[in-house]
Design a protein around this motif. Structure first.
Motif, PDB file in Angstrom:
ATOM      1  N   GLU A 199       1.312   2.479   6.051  1.00 24.89           N
ATOM      2  CA  GLU A 199       2.199   1.319   6.127  1.00 24.89           C
ATOM      3  C   GLU A 199       1.810   0.324   7.208  1.00 24.89           C
ATOM      4  OE1 GLU A 199       6.129   2.649   7.602  1.00 24.89           O
ATOM      5  OE2 GLU A 199       5.063   4.458   8.195  1.00 24.89           O
ATOM      6  N   ASP A 200       1.143   0.782   8.254  1.00 25.09           N
ATOM      7  CA  ASP A 200       0.841  -0.085   9.400  1.00 25.09           C
ATOM      8  C   ASP A 200      -0.614  -0.559   9.444  1.00 25.09           C
ATOM      9  OD1 ASP A 200      -0.091   2.462   9.893  1.00 25.09           O
ATOM     10  OD2 ASP A 200       0.857   2.658  11.859  1.00 25.09           O
ATOM     11  N   CYS A 201      -1.359  -0.366   8.357  1.00 23.50           N
ATOM     12  CA  CYS A 201      -2.774  -0.775   8.335  1.00 23.50           C
ATOM     13  C   CYS A 201      -2.887  -2.289   8.177  1.00 23.50           C
ATOM     14  CB  CYS A 201      -3.498  -0.080   7.181  1.00 23.50           C
ATOM     15  SG  CYS A 201      -5.261  -0.495   7.111  1.00 23.50           S
ATOM     16  N   VAL A 202      -3.779  -2.891   8.962  1.00 18.53           N
ATOM     17  CA  VAL A 202      -3.985  -4.342   8.870  1.00 18.53           C
ATOM     18  C   VAL A 202      -4.661  -4.740   7.557  1.00 18.53           C
ATOM     19  CG1 VAL A 202      -4.027  -4.701  11.370  1.00 18.53           C
ATOM     20  CG2 VAL A 202      -6.160  -4.255  10.156  1.00 18.53           C
ATOM     21  N   PHE A 203      -5.253  -3.783   6.850  1.00 20.07           N
ATOM     22  CA  PHE A 203      -5.934  -4.067   5.584  1.00 20.07           C
ATOM     23  C   PHE A 203      -5.084  -3.733   4.360  1.00 20.07           C
ATOM     24  CE2 PHE A 203      -9.267  -3.390   8.728  1.00 20.07           C
ATOM     25  CZ  PHE A 203      -9.949  -4.593   8.602  1.00 20.07           C
ATOM     26  N   LEU A 204      -3.805  -3.466   4.557  1.00 21.63           N
ATOM     27  CA  LEU A 204      -2.921  -3.084   3.450  1.00 21.63           C
ATOM     28  C   LEU A 204      -2.811  -4.168   2.389  1.00 21.63           C
ATOM     29  CD1 LEU A 204      -0.986  -1.121   2.138  1.00 21.63           C
ATOM     30  CD2 LEU A 204       0.784  -1.893   3.698  1.00 21.63           C
ATOM     31  N   GLY A 205      -2.789  -5.409   2.792  1.00 17.81           N
ATOM     32  CA  GLY A 205      -2.741  -6.503   1.821  1.00 17.81           C
ATOM     33  C   GLY A 205      -1.327  -6.856   1.393  1.00 17.81           C
ATOM     34  N   GLU A 206      -1.259  -7.715   0.386  1.00 15.49           N
ATOM     35  CA  GLU A 206       0.015  -8.273  -0.056  1.00 15.49           C
ATOM     36  C   GLU A 206       0.869  -7.263  -0.805  1.00 15.49           C
ATOM     37  OE1 GLU A 206       0.047 -12.099  -1.558  1.00 15.49           O
ATOM     38  OE2 GLU A 206      -1.422 -12.832  -0.129  1.00 15.49           O
ATOM     39  N   ALA A 207       2.165  -7.365  -0.626  1.00 13.15           N
ATOM     40  CA  ALA A 207       3.114  -6.448  -1.263  1.00 13.15           C
ATOM     41  C   ALA A 207       3.006  -6.487  -2.790  1.00 13.15           C
ATOM     42  CB  ALA A 207       4.536  -6.766  -0.828  1.00 13.15           C
ATOM     43  N   ALA A 208       2.644  -7.645  -3.331  1.00 14.55           N
ATOM     44  CA  ALA A 208       2.567  -7.793  -4.793  1.00 14.55           C
ATOM     45  C   ALA A 208       1.439  -6.966  -5.409  1.00 14.55           C
ATOM     46  CB  ALA A 208       2.386  -9.266  -5.148  1.00 14.55           C
ATOM     47  N   ASN A 209       0.473  -6.542  -4.606  1.00 15.10           N
ATOM     48  CA  ASN A 209      -0.689  -5.843  -5.129  1.00 15.10           C
ATOM     49  C   ASN A 209      -0.777  -4.387  -4.663  1.00 15.10           C
ATOM     50  OD1 ASN A 209      -3.113  -5.663  -6.636  1.00 15.10           O
ATOM     51  ND2 ASN A 209      -4.320  -6.018  -4.801  1.00 15.10           N
ATOM     52  N   ARG A 210       0.350  -3.798  -4.290  1.00 18.47           N
ATOM     53  CA  ARG A 210       0.307  -2.407  -3.832  1.00 18.47           C
ATOM     54  C   ARG A 210       1.470  -1.616  -4.398  1.00 18.47           C
ATOM     55  NH1 ARG A 210       1.630  -4.630   2.058  1.00 18.47           N
ATOM     56  NH2 ARG A 210       3.865  -4.346   2.089  1.00 18.47           N
ATOM     57  N   THR A 211       1.269  -0.307  -4.436  1.00 15.50           N
ATOM     58  CA  THR A 211       2.294   0.616  -4.934  1.00 15.50           C
ATOM     59  C   THR A 211       2.627   1.610  -3.834  1.00 15.50           C
ATOM     60  OG1 THR A 211       1.540   0.430  -7.217  1.00 15.50           O
ATOM     61  CG2 THR A 211       2.780   2.407  -6.658  1.00 15.50           C
ATOM     62  N   LEU A 212       3.918   1.806  -3.587  1.00 11.74           N
ATOM     63  CA  LEU A 212       4.357   2.785  -2.601  1.00 11.74           C
ATOM     64  C   LEU A 212       4.111   4.189  -3.138  1.00 11.74           C
ATOM     65  CD1 LEU A 212       5.872   3.514   0.036  1.00 11.74           C
ATOM     66  CD2 LEU A 212       7.979   3.408  -1.305  1.00 11.74           C
ATOM     67  N   ILE A 213       3.403   4.997  -2.370  1.00 12.08           N
ATOM     68  CA  ILE A 213       3.194   6.412  -2.724  1.00 12.08           C
ATOM     69  C   ILE A 213       4.354   7.233  -2.176  1.00 12.08           C
ATOM     70  CG2 ILE A 213       1.669   8.401  -2.489  1.00 12.08           C
ATOM     71  CD1 ILE A 213      -0.616   6.316  -1.965  1.00 12.08           C
ATOM     72  N   GLY A 214       4.782   6.913  -0.953  1.00 14.23           N
ATOM     73  CA  GLY A 214       5.885   7.621  -0.326  1.00 14.23           C
ATOM     74  C   GLY A 214       5.525   8.110   1.061  1.00 14.23           C
ATOM     75  N   LEU A 215       6.430   8.894   1.648  1.00 10.80           N
ATOM     76  CA  LEU A 215       6.223   9.441   2.990  1.00 10.80           C
ATOM     77  C   LEU A 215       5.380  10.707   2.909  1.00 10.80           C
ATOM     78  CD1 LEU A 215       9.805   9.071   4.479  1.00 10.80           C
ATOM     79  CD2 LEU A 215       7.756   7.848   5.232  1.00 10.80           C
ATOM     80  N   HIS A 216       4.329  10.735   3.732  1.00 14.39           N
ATOM     81  CA  HIS A 216       3.433  11.897   3.746  1.00 14.39           C
ATOM     82  C   HIS A 216       2.991  12.194   5.166  1.00 14.39           C
ATOM     83  CE1 HIS A 216       2.971  12.480  -0.587  1.00 14.39           C
ATOM     84  NE2 HIS A 216       3.229  11.181  -0.637  1.00 14.39           N
ATOM     85  N   ILE A 217       2.624  13.453   5.387  1.00 15.13           N
ATOM     86  CA  ILE A 217       2.165  13.909   6.701  1.00 15.13           C
ATOM     87  C   ILE A 217       0.692  13.553   6.917  1.00 15.13           C
ATOM     88  CG2 ILE A 217       1.496  16.259   6.043  1.00 15.13           C
ATOM     89  CD1 ILE A 217       3.650  16.048   8.970  1.00 15.13           C
ATOM     90  N   ASN A 218      -0.066  13.394   5.813  1.00 16.48           N
ATOM     91  CA  ASN A 218      -1.487  13.049   5.917  1.00 16.48           C
ATOM     92  C   ASN A 218      -1.954  12.353   4.645  1.00 16.48           C
ATOM     93  OD1 ASN A 218      -2.091  15.084   3.958  1.00 16.48           O
ATOM     94  ND2 ASN A 218      -2.136  16.607   5.581  1.00 16.48           N
ATOM     95  N   CYS A 219      -3.175  11.811   4.698  1.00 18.57           N
ATOM     96  CA  CYS A 219      -3.687  11.067   3.555  1.00 18.57           C
ATOM     97  C   CYS A 219      -4.013  11.984   2.379  1.00 18.57           C
ATOM     98  CB  CYS A 219      -4.893  10.227   3.945  1.00 18.57           C
ATOM     99  SG  CYS A 219      -6.340  11.156   4.487  1.00 18.57           S
ATOM    100  N   GLU A 220      -4.352  13.228   2.642  1.00 12.02           N
ATOM    101  CA  GLU A 220      -4.675  14.148   1.545  1.00 12.02           C
ATOM    102  C   GLU A 220      -3.488  14.320   0.596  1.00 12.02           C
ATOM    103  OE1 GLU A 220      -7.553  15.307   4.852  1.00 12.02           O
ATOM    104  OE2 GLU A 220      -5.417  14.866   4.783  1.00 12.02           O
ATOM    105  N   SER A 221      -2.304  14.549   1.157  1.00 12.04           N
ATOM    106  CA  SER A 221      -1.128  14.708   0.294  1.00 12.04           C
ATOM    107  C   SER A 221      -0.753  13.373  -0.352  1.00 12.04           C
ATOM    108  CB  SER A 221       0.043  15.324   1.046  1.00 12.04           C
ATOM    109  OG  SER A 221       0.575  14.440   1.990  1.00 12.04           O
TER     110      SER A 221
END
Length: 72
Positions: free
Chosen positions: A23-45
């Motif tokens: 959520e806090d990455c500077v490269f996340l981009g615009e909200a219109a072009n992303r999908t929320l995966i949800g809350l996770h403890i790490n990127c693998e999950s």
């Protein structure tokens, strides 16, 4: 460890992958072009969940915010 919200970008990168970001990455981009995966403890999950919710398999972690899941 802290839970973070993860997202993936809905357009593939130059390597044909959907890139997963925190959520806090500077490269996340615009909200219109992303999908929320949800809350996770790490990127693998987060990547595993992204595969389930999208019916896609080509995911890569962001080099900057999800390096443990970054392939190239």
């Amino acid at each position: 460890m802290m839970l973070k919200s993860y997202y993936f970008i809905r357009t593939k990168d130059d390597h044909g992958k959907f890139v997963v970001h925190t959520e806090d990455c500077v490269f996340l981009g615009e909200a219109a072009n992303r999908t929320l995966i949800g809350l996770h403890i790490n990127c693998e999950s987060a990547v595993e969940e992204a595969k389930k919710i999208s019916n896609e398999t080509d995911f890569n972690g962001c080099f900057y915010c999800a390096y443990a899941c970054h392939t190239k």
